[in-house]
Design an enzyme around this catalytic site. Sequence first.
Site, PDB file in Angstrom:
ATOM      1  N   ARG A  74       0.833  -1.195   0.000  1.00 34.23           N
ATOM      2  CA  ARG A  74       0.000   0.000   0.000  1.00 34.23           C
ATOM      3  C   ARG A  74       0.876   1.257   0.000  1.00 34.23           C
ATOM      4  NH1 ARG A  74      -1.977   0.886   4.300  1.00 34.23           N
ATOM      5  NH2 ARG A  74      -1.192  -0.859   5.510  1.00 34.23           N
ATOM      6  N   TYR A 216      -1.443  -3.586  -6.846  1.00 32.26           N
ATOM      7  CA  TYR A 216      -1.159  -4.450  -5.699  1.00 32.26           C
ATOM      8  C   TYR A 216      -2.165  -4.305  -4.562  1.00 32.26           C
ATOM      9  CZ  TYR A 216       1.874  -7.501  -2.978  1.00 32.26           C
ATOM     10  OH  TYR A 216       2.382  -8.569  -2.286  1.00 32.26           O
ATOM     11  N   LYS A 225      -9.648  -2.277   1.578  1.00 28.51           N
ATOM     12  CA  LYS A 225      -9.371  -1.131   2.445  1.00 28.51           C
ATOM     13  C   LYS A 225     -10.144   0.109   1.993  1.00 28.51           C
ATOM     14  CE  LYS A 225      -7.061  -3.784   4.851  1.00 28.51           C
ATOM     15  NZ  LYS A 225      -5.752  -3.956   5.406  1.00 28.51           N
ATOM     16  N   HIS A 245     -10.641  -2.485  11.327  1.00 24.21           N
ATOM     17  CA  HIS A 245      -9.531  -3.312  10.845  1.00 24.21           C
ATOM     18  C   HIS A 245      -9.311  -4.441  11.853  1.00 24.21           C
ATOM     19  CE1 HIS A 245      -5.041  -3.378   9.375  1.00 24.21           C
ATOM     20  NE2 HIS A 245      -5.778  -4.248   8.727  1.00 24.21           N
ATOM     21  N   SER A 267      -1.403  -3.482  10.362  1.00 27.79           N
ATOM     22  CA  SER A 267      -1.036  -4.357   9.263  1.00 27.79           C
ATOM     23  C   SER A 267       0.207  -5.176   9.607  1.00 27.79           C
ATOM     24  CB  SER A 267      -0.773  -3.525   8.013  1.00 27.79           C
ATOM     25  OG  SER A 267      -1.940  -2.797   7.688  1.00 27.79           O
ATOM     26  N   CYS A 269       0.634  -7.416  11.838  1.00 22.64           N
ATOM     27  CA  CYS A 269       0.874  -7.560  13.279  1.00 22.64           C
ATOM     28  C   CYS A 269       0.116  -8.737  13.883  1.00 22.64           C
ATOM     29  CB  CYS A 269       0.514  -6.273  14.001  1.00 22.64           C
ATOM     30  SG  CYS A 269       1.677  -4.934  13.671  1.00 22.64           S
ATOM     31  N   GLY A 270      -0.374  -9.655  13.052  1.00 22.09           N
ATOM     32  CA  GLY A 270      -0.854 -10.911  13.615  1.00 22.09           C
ATOM     33  C   GLY A 270      -2.343 -11.213  13.562  1.00 22.09           C
ATOM     34  N   LYS A 271      -3.126 -10.471  12.768  1.00 20.00           N
ATOM     35  CA  LYS A 271      -4.571 -10.764  12.712  1.00 20.00           C
ATOM     36  C   LYS A 271      -4.846 -12.127  12.091  1.00 20.00           C
ATOM     37  CE  LYS A 271      -5.633  -6.972  10.550  1.00 20.00           C
ATOM     38  NZ  LYS A 271      -4.253  -6.456  10.602  1.00 20.00           N
ATOM     39  N   THR A 272      -4.283 -12.382  10.900  1.00 18.71           N
ATOM     40  CA  THR A 272      -4.560 -13.647  10.225  1.00 18.71           C
ATOM     41  C   THR A 272      -4.133 -14.812  11.120  1.00 18.71           C
ATOM     42  OG1 THR A 272      -4.249 -12.602   8.087  1.00 18.71           O
ATOM     43  CG2 THR A 272      -4.120 -15.004   8.134  1.00 18.71           C
ATOM     44  N   ASP A 292      -9.369  -9.766   8.696  1.00 19.53           N
ATOM     45  CA  ASP A 292      -8.851  -8.418   8.423  1.00 19.53           C
ATOM     46  C   ASP A 292      -9.850  -7.295   8.686  1.00 19.53           C
ATOM     47  OD1 ASP A 292      -6.439  -7.033   7.476  1.00 19.53           O
ATOM     48  OD2 ASP A 292      -7.633  -6.408   5.760  1.00 19.53           O
ATOM     49  N   ARG A 384       2.209 -12.186  -0.514  1.00 14.82           N
ATOM     50  CA  ARG A 384       0.894 -12.554   0.019  1.00 14.82           C
ATOM     51  C   ARG A 384       0.308 -13.757  -0.701  1.00 14.82           C
ATOM     52  NH1 ARG A 384      -1.585  -8.855   4.108  1.00 14.82           N
ATOM     53  NH2 ARG A 384       0.008  -7.264   4.339  1.00 14.82           N
ATOM     54  N   GLY A 511       0.074 -20.202  18.601  1.00  8.78           N
ATOM     55  CA  GLY A 511      -0.881 -21.046  19.322  1.00  8.78           C
ATOM     56  C   GLY A 511      -0.875 -20.814  20.820  1.00  8.78           C
TER      57      GLY A 511
HETATM   58  P1  GTP Z   1      -2.393  -7.634   7.401  1.00  7.70           P
HETATM   59  O1  GTP Z   1      -2.912  -8.658   6.458  1.00  7.70           O
HETATM   60  O2  GTP Z   1      -1.309  -6.787   6.819  1.00  7.70           O
HETATM   61  O3  GTP Z   1      -3.469  -6.776   7.985  1.00  7.70           O
HETATM   62  O4  GTP Z   1      -1.613  -8.426   8.564  1.00  7.70           O
HETATM   63  P2  GTP Z   1      -2.075  -9.307   9.817  1.00  7.70           P
HETATM   64  O5  GTP Z   1      -2.384  -8.432  10.968  1.00  7.70           O
HETATM   65  O6  GTP Z   1      -3.124 -10.276   9.417  1.00  7.70           O
HETATM   66  O7  GTP Z   1      -0.721 -10.076  10.194  1.00  7.70           O
HETATM   67  P3  GTP Z   1      -0.338 -11.637  10.067  1.00  7.70           P
HETATM   68  O8  GTP Z   1      -1.188 -12.509  10.945  1.00  7.70           O
HETATM   69  O9  GTP Z   1      -0.293 -11.986   8.632  1.00  7.70           O
HETATM   70  O10 GTP Z   1       1.129 -11.635  10.680  1.00  7.70           O
HETATM   71  C1  GTP Z   1       2.172 -10.867  10.154  1.00  7.70           C
HETATM   72  C2  GTP Z   1       3.497 -11.377  10.607  1.00  7.70           C
HETATM   73  O11 GTP Z   1       3.546 -11.424  12.047  1.00  7.70           O
HETATM   74  C3  GTP Z   1       3.798 -12.792  10.129  1.00  7.70           C
HETATM   75  O12 GTP Z   1       5.117 -12.848   9.661  1.00  7.70           O
HETATM   76  C4  GTP Z   1       3.628 -13.634  11.367  1.00  7.70           C
HETATM   77  O13 GTP Z   1       4.464 -14.760  11.354  1.00  7.70           O
HETATM   78  C5  GTP Z   1       3.961 -12.685  12.515  1.00  7.70           C
HETATM   79  N1  GTP Z   1       3.189 -13.047  13.744  1.00  7.70           N
HETATM   80  C6  GTP Z   1       1.852 -13.264  13.826  1.00  7.70           C
HETATM   81  N2  GTP Z   1       1.485 -13.632  15.085  1.00  7.70           N
HETATM   82  C7  GTP Z   1       2.613 -13.628  15.823  1.00  7.70           C
HETATM   83  C8  GTP Z   1       2.904 -13.923  17.206  1.00  7.70           C
HETATM   84  O14 GTP Z   1       2.022 -14.256  18.000  1.00  7.70           O
HETATM   85  N3  GTP Z   1       4.203 -13.791  17.588  1.00  7.70           N
HETATM   86  C9  GTP Z   1       5.195 -13.413  16.728  1.00  7.70           C
HETATM   87  N4  GTP Z   1       6.431 -13.307  17.193  1.00  7.70           N
HETATM   88  N5  GTP Z   1       4.962 -13.150  15.416  1.00  7.70           N
HETATM   89  C10 GTP Z   1       3.696 -13.248  14.966  1.00  7.70           C
HETATM   90  C1  SPV Z   2      -2.949  -4.409   5.276  1.00  4.07           C
HETATM   91  O1  SPV Z   2      -1.980  -3.754   4.862  1.00  4.07           O
HETATM   92  O2  SPV Z   2      -3.512  -4.163   6.370  1.00  4.07           O
HETATM   93  C2  SPV Z   2      -3.455  -5.543   4.481  1.00  4.07           C
HETATM   94  C3  SPV Z   2      -2.891  -5.749   3.147  1.00  4.07           C
HETATM   95  O3  SPV Z   2      -4.351  -6.240   4.922  1.00  4.07           O
HETATM   96  S1  SPV Z   2      -3.648  -4.748   1.956  1.00  4.07           S
HETATM   97  O4  SPV Z   2      -4.804  -5.453   1.420  1.00  4.07           O
HETATM   98  O5  SPV Z   2      -2.661  -4.487   0.898  1.00  4.07           O
HETATM   99  O6  SPV Z   2      -4.115  -3.513   2.554  1.00  4.07           O
HETATM  100 MN    MN Z   3      -4.952  -5.564   7.025  1.00  2.62          MN
END
Ligand code: GTP
Ligand code: SPV
Ligand code: MN
Length: 601
Positions: A74, A216, A225, A245, A267, A269-272, A292, A384, A511
Amino acid sequence: MTGTCNTKHQKLIAWVEEMVKLCQPARIHWCDGSAAENQSLCDLMVKSGTFVKLNEKLRPGSYLARSHPSDVARVEDRTFICSKTKDEAGPANNWADAAEMKKIMLERFAGCMAGRTMYVIPFAMGPLDSPICKIGIEISDSPYVVVNMRIMTRMGQTVLDKLGADGKYIPCMHSVGAPLKPGQVDVAWPCEPDPQKKYIVHFPDEPAIWSYGSGYGGNALLGKKCLALRIASTVAKKEGWMAEHMLILGLTSPANKKYYVAAAFPSACGKTNLAMMKPTLPGWKVTTLGDDIAWIRVGKDGHLYAMNPETGFFGVAPGTSAKSNPHALTACAKNTIFTNVVLTPDGDVWWEDMGVPAPAKGIDWEGKDWTPDCGRKGAHANSRFTAPAAQCPVIDPDWQNPEGVPLSAIMFGGRRPSTIPLVNEAFDWEHGVFMGSACGSETTAAALGAAGVLRRDPFAMLPFCGYNMADYFGHWLSFVNKTDRSKLPKVYFVNWFRKSADGKFLWPGYGDNSRVLKWICERVEGTGKAQKTAIGNIPTPDALDVSGLNIAPADLAQLLAVDIAGWKNEAADVETNYAKFGKALPKALSEQLAGLRKRLG
Ligand code: GTP
Ligand code: SPV
Ligand code: MN
């Protein structure tokens, strides 16, 4: 024209005709969302070099795309909110005058689809029968966008049918900004490489979206978004609901009681990961509703109900492994689009920290030969996968429930190497809103710019709130007047990313975050033990279930300690951020900050 224009919506047809005149495409294709259409677009992209078909045995129905190196995330500084006044957009947004920006857009879009196909993509955010479902029509010259939108949204003829002859839709214009001259050979990833010529523009008053120059993620998949957060947040403010979000998860206890939790983390920071986590605590089960975005409203019974407007995951690839997120790996085992990861010699994909050995050689995200020892990362940090949510093995049975699910708790979080404890419970709703407003994180690769810099990201919505964030804070506060206080979810602040002096994560995360979720459920039940501190309610040393976890008591103590000096700095930084909003900042929040300072002594 290919694909039939199967609508009697005269206004829509007239708009498309107007956009054809403006953009001058070589062809027009109305998308029906069918499997056959999807396959022909994938075949087309394999032929044009945009897609590499992955090994059908190893990764059925899946493709790899490599973006242009300028187009990997983004672009926040090129994202604009064109509300009537600068004040309506607020100090956290790039505002531009709507008439001036429309003029720029009309110039950019004039002839921008020359030599390309214009795709008309009808899509819905939210189940079509949900009371807050929103319909958009994205016009795009990118077949990559079409096939991604088909995974991420409800896309195609069913949406046109729902629109009928006069239904409301949000027009979403998108172009990669790379017109073709007669005879010019196309590139694999067309885009406008000059960052200053990219525009992600929102007109909240129309509402309408115009996106130019990028293909992208959130820049181009306009349902995500742009519509479901920036435009939806302005609509939600007016209509009395929230567009956030946030992930949404279901948590079932060993006693078979089910809780729903939503969590806002910035973004990457661990949502997925949290949304589809495999608990290490025996007997606990997590089910996924969304990873998300959450649309939240007060239900008939006065509880807050959350609904996921999307139908797919656009998930961060690096770090996704059988150990960290097995369910995401299963979700992207087939019918998935991978962008900017490594291609292996056997036609599969690989990325850093995938938990399987790197291939001896491969092709990296830039299309170059790659070996594990070449000194470069093979996958881009913001690479991604686009995977259908229905393929997640722990998808919740209610994930498409048009009413959503009732929330017991809301969590905020971010990447904070110091100060912020593992988990902290708000004293009440107002304190919870304060916590959300004070959210901050180290920046990540999800947006262009420096990563690893601490910035305030209130409610993880800094890049996504479509109006003045001070009013957004006020909107959050107003929910005490919309329902019974006792029915509002409890609010928590979590931090999986605390680091020790030598730079290692103090908490195992993934986990093991189920241990924190368990405590939250116990607090919801009124049984979990906590100590009241200056910053909130923190688990007593024995309250967190760390059975079977190999964690040094000193580390645990540090994770749950209140670092008074650190928090004084934190309060000062929050105050600096608040100052941006001037008099618009709700009084309740300055009072919360003053209260925190007083308690810190
Ligand atoms: P967006 O799709 O950008 O909104 O991201 P998101 O918030 O869904 O983040 P996602 O779960 O994809 O995690 C992003 C990164 O953080 C990955 O590389 C994960 O491996 C890492 N991560 C997620 N959960 C944890 C955790 O509990 N501990 C640590 N150390 N890293 C984590
Ligand atoms: C984020 O950046 O929070 C995402 C990826 O979930 S994007 O769809 O590119 O915004
Ligand atoms: Mn996001």
